[in-house]
Design an enzyme around this catalytic site. Structure first.
Site, PDB file in Angstrom:
ATOM      1  N   ASN A   1       0.798  -1.236   0.000  1.00 16.87           N
ATOM      2  CA  ASN A   1       0.000   0.000   0.000  1.00 16.87           C
ATOM      3  C   ASN A   1       0.828   1.283   0.000  1.00 16.87           C
ATOM      4  O   ASN A   1       0.321   2.347  -0.344  1.00 16.87           O
ATOM      5  CB  ASN A   1      -1.032  -0.007   1.135  1.00 16.87           C
ATOM      6  CG  ASN A   1      -0.414  -0.130   2.499  1.00 16.87           C
ATOM      7  OD1 ASN A   1       0.780  -0.366   2.622  1.00 16.87           O
ATOM      8  ND2 ASN A   1      -1.196   0.033   3.540  1.00 16.87           N
TER       9      ASN A   1
ATOM     10  N   GLU B   1       5.630  -3.533  11.637  1.00 12.73           N
ATOM     11  CA  GLU B   1       4.272  -3.015  11.759  1.00 12.73           C
ATOM     12  C   GLU B   1       3.369  -3.959  10.973  1.00 12.73           C
ATOM     13  O   GLU B   1       3.553  -4.157   9.781  1.00 12.73           O
ATOM     14  CB  GLU B   1       4.216  -1.599  11.191  1.00 12.73           C
ATOM     15  CG  GLU B   1       2.906  -0.922  11.509  1.00 12.73           C
ATOM     16  CD  GLU B   1       2.321  -0.258  10.293  1.00 12.73           C
ATOM     17  OE1 GLU B   1       1.138  -0.500  10.024  1.00 12.73           O
ATOM     18  OE2 GLU B   1       3.054   0.487   9.619  1.00 12.73           O
TER      19      GLU B   1
ATOM     20  N   CYS C   1      -3.174   0.384   7.108  1.00  9.94           N
ATOM     21  CA  CYS C   1      -3.208  -0.293   8.407  1.00  9.94           C
ATOM     22  C   CYS C   1      -3.793   0.628   9.464  1.00  9.94           C
ATOM     23  O   CYS C   1      -4.325   0.160  10.468  1.00  9.94           O
ATOM     24  CB  CYS C   1      -1.827  -0.789   8.791  1.00  9.94           C
ATOM     25  SG  CYS C   1      -0.605   0.469   8.625  1.00  9.94           S
ATOM     26  N   THR C   2      -3.732   1.933   9.236  1.00  9.79           N
ATOM     27  CA  THR C   2      -4.274   2.889  10.205  1.00  9.79           C
ATOM     28  C   THR C   2      -5.701   3.319   9.861  1.00  9.79           C
ATOM     29  O   THR C   2      -6.207   4.278  10.445  1.00  9.79           O
ATOM     30  CB  THR C   2      -3.390   4.152  10.258  1.00  9.79           C
ATOM     31  OG1 THR C   2      -3.190   4.587   8.911  1.00  9.79           O
ATOM     32  CG2 THR C   2      -2.066   3.907  10.915  1.00  9.79           C
TER      33      THR C   2
ATOM     34  N   GLU D   1      -9.752  -7.635  10.026  1.00  8.64           N
ATOM     35  CA  GLU D   1      -9.338  -6.439   9.283  1.00  8.64           C
ATOM     36  C   GLU D   1      -9.694  -6.632   7.808  1.00  8.64           C
ATOM     37  O   GLU D   1      -9.025  -7.409   7.128  1.00  8.64           O
ATOM     38  CB  GLU D   1      -7.816  -6.338   9.459  1.00  8.64           C
ATOM     39  CG  GLU D   1      -7.195  -5.083   9.050  1.00  8.64           C
ATOM     40  CD  GLU D   1      -5.667  -5.120   9.147  1.00  8.64           C
ATOM     41  OE1 GLU D   1      -5.103  -4.036   9.150  1.00  8.64           O
ATOM     42  OE2 GLU D   1      -5.054  -6.197   9.187  1.00  8.64           O
TER      43      GLU D   1
END
Ligand code: G3H
Length: 496
Positions: free
Chosen positions: A169, A264, A298-299, A391
């Site tokens: 991403n 992460e 991811c956030t 997710e």
């Protein structure tokens, strides 16, 4: 056009070369890895399928080049990084074009990623000169027999070869966030880009090549994870791994031994909305946080935990904004673009079907064409639904209605993830209490989760990661403390 103009040397026929020992090379495997355009679902680019032997050579040249680089003055390292940053920004258009084709990033966001990356590299150069140019001086005290006879000097030394593995991403930004701190600290870099995003990453590496970094200091090897993945992460000459991605990170952490890891690995970022929140602000943040780049961050806001008394009003405000999101190809700079692979789209669909079966309220009709999934808000989601915990990495956002802030915190903390979270309220005291209670690496007050600005610390708890990122933290993580101790034969002074 990708691979043309300044970048002509990085392609051979229709396959992009890999970069090792200062040269653009064709793999001896004679094989390539296809890169599928998420919009057309057809092969768009091809990259070399490197062999283990070629990876070995890249690591070997990185090891050799690092020795001299570690002795290169800091200002010289910084100067080259500034040069690379400028070249990167100069070439933002062709690199952004790769991001559009490889990962379906909306056109404007693709340019922003490259510009943000140039800024990050320059910031890192500046920060490195200061952080690495300083050490500490300590004097011994009350250690038996050594009162004031020892003087300790500290400095930061590089680790050696840093292996950088960024995700699809942000193949440019999350690559330079590893490369720049490693280089300024005196390390060398071996980059293994994600398959989708590899061509953008190769173009970015070419900018570093043009800046004139020493031969061998930076390598970029492409290929199948099954062939070179473990080989890279378990290589005895790799001294540090900086990884961003999914569950693979957990496997890497189990296999690698005695080397620093920075990881992460995703999140299930919760947004807790209290009764006194500014609901217009919340709606704007939830839509931006949940749906930008089609939720593939991811956030991203991955679950909204909303107090029942304000839920109807908020859901309406969110829906009004969702209706205005544009859906279509990244070339048209649409808000919602195809998700990265067909299997990602299938996974998202599984979660949607599960929510349907278990009785979630669909605020929009579920619609999918190929990898393109229309934005979907799911209301009245229950804890028994997979979307409440998993997710989706797609444009589907669950709303869970809560009776108390404690219920929201409990839901957030029951997740295996702990990346970021956010709370919306006008009461700073309540916000601080919620922040304190949320088991996440960061809590945003009155804003959606986000990694940037790039020099802020960024870290996840639990399965969301190891170590802390952000420019200064990455420099510290990619160096070791070295101490030199001066010993005096007798105390330097005596009392009385
Ligand atoms: O996808 C993971 C990234 O670290 C998120 O970065 O908050 O800048 O989108 P971002």
């Amino acid at each position: 056009m990708a691979g043309s103009g300044t970048f002509a040397e990085i392609i051979d026929g229709d396959v992009f070369n890999y970069y090792s020992n200062g040269q653009w090379n064709k793999s001896s495997s004679g094989k390539f890895v296809p890169i599928i355009n998420p919009t057309s679902n057809k092969i768009h680019f091809k990259v070399q399928a490197c062999t283990q032997e070629e990876v070995n050579k890249a690591i070997e040249s990185a090891k050799t080049a690092q020795k001299l680089w570690a002795k290169t003055p800091l200002w010289k390292r910084a100067e080259l990084l500034h040069k690379a940053a400028a070249i990167l920004k100069e070439h933002k258009a062709p690199i952004a074009e790769c991001l559009v084709k490889e990962i379906a990033k909306p056109a404007k966001d693709a340019v922003t990623e490259v510009v943000r990356s140039g800024d990050l590299v320059s910031y890192c150069a500046e920060e490195g000169v200061r952080v690495l140019g300083e050490g500490k001086f300590l004097v011994s005290d009350s250690f038996p027999g050594n009162e004031r006879t020892k003087y300790c000097l500290t400095s930061k030394i590089p680790l050696g070869v840093v292996l950088a593995i960024p995700p699809f991403n942000y193949p440019v930004n999350l690559a330079v966030s590893k490369i720049a701190p490693a280089l300024i600290s005196g390390n060398s870099i071996v980059l293994k880009p994600p398959t989708q995003g590899a061509v953008a990453a190769l173009h970015m590496v070419h900018c570093f090549h043009l800046a004139g970094f020493p031969k061998g200091l930076i390598s970029c090897v492409t290929g199948k994870g099954s062939e070179i993945g473990d080989f890279l992460t378990m290589h005895p000459d790799v001294n540090c791994i900086s990884f961003t991605g999914g569950d693979t990170g957990i496997a890497i952490s189990k296999k690698s031994a005695m080397i620093p890891l920075q990881m992460e690995l995703g999140g299930k970022d919760a947004c807790i909305v209290l009764e006194d929140a500014d609901l217009d602000l919340v709606a704007a943040n939830i839509v931006k946080g949940g749906f930008s780049y089609s939720g593939q961050r991811c956030t991203a806001v991955k679950v909204a935990l909303v107090m029942k008394s304000v839920a109807d009003t908020l859901v309406k405000k969110i829906n009004d904004k969702v209706a205005k999101l544009t859906v279509g190809p990244p070339e048209d700079d649409c808000d919602i673009t195809p998700v990265v692979t067909e299997s990602s789209a299938n996974f998202i669909e599984e979660l949607v079907k599960d929510a349907k079966e278990k009785g979630a309220t669909f605020c929009q009709e579920y619609k999918r064409k190929g990898n393109l999934i229309w934005p979907l808000l799911l209301d009245n989601v229950g804890a028994n639904m997979r979307i409440a915990r998993e997710e989706p990495f797609g444009p589907v956002l669950p709303v869970i209605r809560i009776n108390s802030v404690e219920e929201g915190i409990l839901h957030c903390n029951s997740s295996n993830f702990g990346l970021q979270g956010c709370v919306f309220t006008k009461d700073i005291n309540k916000a601080m209490l919620v922040s304190d209670a949320m088991e996440t690496g960061t809590v945003q007050i009155n804003s959606a989760p986000a990694r940037g600005p790039d020099h802020f610390p960024f870290q996840g708890l639990k399965d969301s990661g190891i170590g802390s990122q952000g420019i200064t933290n990455s420099i510290n993580m990619m160096t070791k403390v070295k101490t030199t101790i001066i010993n005096l034969p007798t105390p330097s002074y005596t009392m009385g």
